[in-house]
Design a protein around this motif. Structure first.
Motif, PDB file in Angstrom:
ATOM      1  N   ALA A 304       0.834  -1.203   0.000  1.00  0.00           N
ATOM      2  CA  ALA A 304       0.000   0.000   0.000  1.00  0.00           C
ATOM      3  C   ALA A 304       0.868   1.252   0.000  1.00  0.00           C
ATOM      4  O   ALA A 304       0.587   2.226  -0.722  1.00  0.00           O
ATOM      5  CB  ALA A 304      -0.928  -0.009   1.209  1.00  0.00           C
ATOM      6  N   ILE A 309      -0.559   4.759  -0.555  1.00  0.00           N
ATOM      7  CA  ILE A 309      -1.690   4.672   0.375  1.00  0.00           C
ATOM      8  C   ILE A 309      -1.140   4.519   1.793  1.00  0.00           C
ATOM      9  O   ILE A 309      -0.424   3.564   2.085  1.00  0.00           O
ATOM     10  CB  ILE A 309      -2.598   3.470   0.040  1.00  0.00           C
ATOM     11  N   GLU A 313      -5.249   5.634   5.544  1.00  0.00           N
ATOM     12  CA  GLU A 313      -6.155   5.507   4.392  1.00  0.00           C
ATOM     13  C   GLU A 313      -6.541   4.053   4.163  1.00  0.00           C
ATOM     14  O   GLU A 313      -7.708   3.740   3.887  1.00  0.00           O
ATOM     15  CB  GLU A 313      -5.477   6.066   3.145  1.00  0.00           C
ATOM     16  N   LEU A 314      -5.567   3.152   4.251  1.00  0.00           N
ATOM     17  CA  LEU A 314      -5.804   1.735   4.001  1.00  0.00           C
ATOM     18  C   LEU A 314      -6.882   1.184   4.929  1.00  0.00           C
ATOM     19  O   LEU A 314      -7.825   0.505   4.487  1.00  0.00           O
ATOM     20  CB  LEU A 314      -4.509   0.945   4.184  1.00  0.00           C
TER      21      LEU A 314
END
Length: 332
Positions: A304, A309, A313-314
């Motif tokens: 990610a 990311i 956010e993940l």
């Protein structure tokens, strides 16, 4: 989402050998979820007792509706963020419970989880997919291994049919050592898979849903300092993980395409990691991880990060997808 904080149950622990790994992952999820948007509660799932950590106390979870009482008030949850490796989540049992009480959850449903956790069943279900499968047999404690014609080429891997994190797995070079390896694997499951070892490069693909669409993350190549990617290599730094994997764009695209097909065939949800051995130009399926590790050093968070990311956010994406109407309608 409205201005009210969402009540998120971080469901962790479990009843398998992977409890400590799950607890560490849960702490990472709690650390990185936006506290302005989410109120998190760490739920420890034990063999019989389910508890929630609250104000330095452990309060019992009411299994009738997955709530708890604090100061004479009942606390309910909007979503279960599941971070259990092994039983009872990767085999789908706790998802069946959540389906019964009507609580959305961030991981794959009963079908995908139960199939992917059973290595033999998963290989049988995916046998017509465009991915190669190493030759294997499944045995149990009743088999007379000394007299069996295994009809396999050595070396082989001997592993519990239903277990993760390389617990109980052995690499066996000669048939004379099979019985000892099977006895070791039987400590973790009553069925044992004996599978031909494929010589090649270990490649893993992380996937998840975003806005209802399946997306892949950059691939990772795992180079273990051990004979294979065992517990020490996975969790104690005895491996080198290269993200993105240094393979051709054509092979990378092929791996991602296969992974999306497997994800959809199994009807997976949330974050999934699919592991392969790349031999020459062919990908051999190792396993489908329906709830992969989520610590900062774990593979999917590395992937990610390479995609731009953050962990914040993940993890938020998993909750947003979980609560979307499209996700709830298609989770089985």
């Amino acid at each position: 989402m409205n201005s009210k904080k969402l009540q998120i149950a971080i469901v962790t622990g479990g009843t398998s050998a992977e409890v400590e790994i799950a607890l560490k992952g849960a702490d990472v999820v709690i650390k990185h979820l936006d506290k302005d948007r989410f109120e998190t509660f760490k739920i420890n799932i034990g063999e019989k007792l389910w508890t929630v950590d609250h104000d330095e106390r452990k309060l019992p979870i009411d299994k009738n509706d997955f709530s708890f009482i604090v100061d004479h008030k009942r606390v309910d949850f909007d979503c279960a963020f599941v971070i259990i490796h092994g039983k009872p989540a990767e085999n789908g049992k706790i998802q069946a419970y959540f389906d019964l009480v009507g609580l959305p959850y961030t991981c794959s449903g009963v079908f995908a989880s139960s199939i992917s956790y059973n290595k033999e069943a998963c290989k049988a279900f995916l046998k017509d997919m465009p991915v190669k499968l190493a030759k294997s047999i499944t045995v149990n404690a009743n088999n007379d291994l000394a007299s069996m014609n295994l009809n396999l080429s050595f070396p082989v891997f001997v592993k519990p049919n239903q277990e993760g994190s390389s617990y109980g797995i052995s690499r066996v070079k000669v048939k004379e050592d099979i019985s000892k390896a099977v006895q070791q694997a039987l400590k973790y499951d009553d069925q044992v898979m004996i599978e031909e070892a494929i010589a090649g490069r270990e490649i893993t693909c992380g996937l998840m849903t975003l806005n209802g669409e399946v997306i892949t993350l950059p691939l990772t190549e795992i180079i273990s300092a051990k004979e294979f990617f065992d517990y020490e290599a996975k969790y104690e730094g005895a491996s080198n993980e290269i993200t993105p994997a240094e393979i051709s764009s054509e092979l990378s695209d092929e791996c991602k395409r296969i992974s999306i097909e497997i994800y959809k065939k199994l009807m997976c949800k949330g974050i999934v990691r699919i592991d392969y051995i790349l031999k020459d130009e062919d990908f051999y399926l190792l396993e489908v991880n329906s709830i992969p590790g989520l610590s900062e050093a774990s593979i999917v968070p590395q992937q990610a990060k390479a995609q731009g990311i953050s962990l914040e956010e993940l993890f938020a994406i998993q909750i947003e997808e979980c609560l979307s109407q499209n996700y709830q309608q298609t989770t089985i």
